[in-house]
Design an enzyme around this catalytic site. Structure first.
Site, PDB file in Angstrom:
ATOM      1  CG  ASP A   1     115.994 132.493 -49.352  1.00  7.57           C
ATOM      2  OD1 ASP A   1     116.226 133.395 -48.536  1.00  7.57           O
ATOM      3  OD2 ASP A   1     116.859 132.035 -50.122  1.00  7.57           O
ATOM      4  CG  ASP A   2     114.478 136.714 -49.664  1.00  6.65           C
ATOM      5  OD1 ASP A   2     115.233 136.330 -48.765  1.00  6.65           O
ATOM      6  OD2 ASP A   2     114.880 137.300 -50.679  1.00  6.65           O
TER       7      ASP A   2
ATOM      8  CG  HIS B   1     123.668 132.279 -47.490  1.00  7.39           C
ATOM      9  ND1 HIS B   1     122.583 132.761 -48.192  1.00  7.39           N
ATOM     10  CD2 HIS B   1     124.762 132.689 -48.177  1.00  7.39           C
ATOM     11  CE1 HIS B   1     122.996 133.446 -49.231  1.00  7.39           C
ATOM     12  NE2 HIS B   1     124.325 133.409 -49.256  1.00  7.39           N
TER      13      HIS B   1
ATOM     14  CB  CYS C   1     120.268 134.957 -46.780  1.00 10.58           C
ATOM     15  SG  CYS C   1     118.963 135.414 -47.941  1.00 10.58           S
TER      16      CYS C   1
END
Length: 466
Positions: free
Chosen positions: A43-44, A136, A82
């Protein structure tokens, strides 16, 4: 029921489901059966990794994976958000087709009944499993991570996940806050653990179970960090002393930038420690000392993530599954760290859309391991001297996460889904991305000793279906 009891109950139900879904025949996890898939989604995570040339970052386990993988140097997400990004690469359709640009719709209802990567593998005899943040959560995956379509049994979410945005960050005043910067003493947090640690442990338990399975597996493991808040074991700060942290090389908002092109990073403004800075909206610069602290915590979160990837891959070695498992590693999008006066995601700048992307394929990107050989031994990022590891091979071409679906299908020897017609809302199985299999071709497949008698030989015809 206490959290520990809930966890044990969930594990018992899951293992029972695995057993019920598998045949009791002799194990097929060998070099003569179909290849398993381990998909790691972060994530990210921008390409702030040693293997992408960032020498300040300690990411030895991911770098080790890259050294035995095909690494794509210029890979980009379809959107730096996301839910749209994940739905896009998991269905193989662009956001214009999934009709998702935010978090507020489920594609099967609002766009079309599109198949997903795990669903396609499941329909082809694989046991499909989800651990952590893969889809998500919420409306965009029907509050179920797209179950039961995509998964053989209910996805696993770590019990400590619910504390991520609560007041668990010890501030300078000694009180607990919901901060952006949140290095913690793991022994002091609720349940005495963190979500990514729990996800690694669960993924390893599932690998141990699948070791003796008669069916191939598709295991997706989604890690939360370095997503905000930066809640990670505090010892990782020691890897990045503040006096060594540099600022972004281009920290100013570009002159003449259209307002629509700028993301005012409202998500981080909501954190208590950022609110205390009393920043102006939308551009108001973050004080330099706090900029350094944000960058420090992002990098520390990356090194913490690296340890979890290292433990997971080491377990794959210990279980002798590295000779029969494809490993794909990617992020859903990047994250700005002060470049162009930007922080977080949501923009279309390179730092928000560019992602790491690499594939390990046994016998193709690296030789098959010998008996007892470890391809991915765990490496401690705190070791004073770390060996510099170069990627196995780099691809400089511009590629997109949309290609993940057809590429994994081809590498595993499944028929690559056909190209989507325009429009394709009525078509359940097709793909809008290019198959990257051509980059895995060797100059002389017939003379490659690692391919002889190896399951990849049955897949060669699917690798070049673009």
């Amino acid at each position: 029921m206490p959290p520990a009891g809930q966890c044990l109950l969930w594990l018992g139900l899951v293992l029972a489901s695995v057993c019920a879904s598998l045949e009791s025949a002799a194990p097929s996890n060998s070099t003569t059966g179909p290849l398993n898939v381990l998909l790691i989604i972060v994530d990210d995570l921008r390409p702030s990794l040693g293997c992408y040339g960032d020498k300040a970052i300690r990411s030895p386990n991911i770098d080790q994976l890259a050294s035995r993988s095909l690494l794509f140097q210029n890979a980009f997400a379809q959107q730096a958000v996301c839910a749209p990004s994940r739905v896009s690469f998991l269905t193989g359709r662009r956001p214009d087709t999934t009709r998702l640009y935010d978090f507020n719709s489920y594609w099967r209802i609002h766009a079309g009944n599109f198949s997903t990567i795990p669903q396609y593998f499941k329909e082809n005899g694989y046991v499909t499993m989800s651990v952590g943040k893969v889809f998500h959560p919420g409306i965009s995956s029907n509050y179920s991570d797209d179950s039961p379509y995509s998964w053989s049994f209910p996805p696993y979410h770590p019990s400590s996940e619910k504390y991520e945005n609560t007041k668990t960050c010890r501030g300078p005043d000694g009180q607990l806050h919901a901060n952006l910067l949140c290095p913690v003493d793991v022994a002091d947090v609720p349940e005495g653990t963190l979500p990514d640690k729990q996800s690694t442990e669960q993924a390893i338990r599932l690998l141990e179970k699948m070791k003796t399975s008669a069916s191939p597996f598709f295991l997706a493991v989604g890690y939360h960090k370095p997503h905000i808040p930066f809640r990670y074991p505090k010892e990782f700060q020691k890897l990045y002393p503040l006096e060594n942290i540099t600022l972004a090389p281009d920290p100013q908002v570009p002159a003449g930038l259209p307002p629509v092109a700028y993301n005012p990073w409202m998500d981080i403004r909501q954190r208590e420690d950022v609110q205390a800075l009393n920043l102006s909206v939308p551009y108001g610069p973050i004080p330099v000392d706090f900029q350094r602290k944000i960058r420090q915590s992002y990098f520390a979160s990356v090194s913490y993530l690296d340890t979890q990837v290292g433990h997971l891959l080491s377990a794959l070695d210990d279980l002798q599954l590295t000779n029969s498992t494809i490993i794909a590693f990617a992020s859903d999008h990047g994250w700005a760290l002060g470049e162009h006066g930007e922080w977080a995601k949501y923009s279309n700048f390179d730092v928000a859309t560019r992602v790491p992307l690499m594939f390990y394929v046994p016998g193709r990107t690296a030789p098959l391991p010998e008996a007892g050989e470890e391809l991915f031994p765990y490496i401690d990022p705190f070791d004073s001297v770390l060996e510099l590891m170069e990627p196995g091979r780099r691809v400089m071409d511009l590629v997109e996460l949309l290609s993940l679906s057809p590429t994994l299908a081809g590498l595993a020897g499944l028929h690559v889904p056909p190209r989507c017609p325009v429009p394709s809302f009525h078509v359940q199985l097709c793909r809008e991305g290019q198959n990257l299999g051509k980059h895995f071709q060797l100059q002389d497949l017939g003379e490659d000793p690692h391919l002889r008698g190896n399951p990849l030989s049955r897949q060669q015809r699917f690798l070049v279906e673009e």
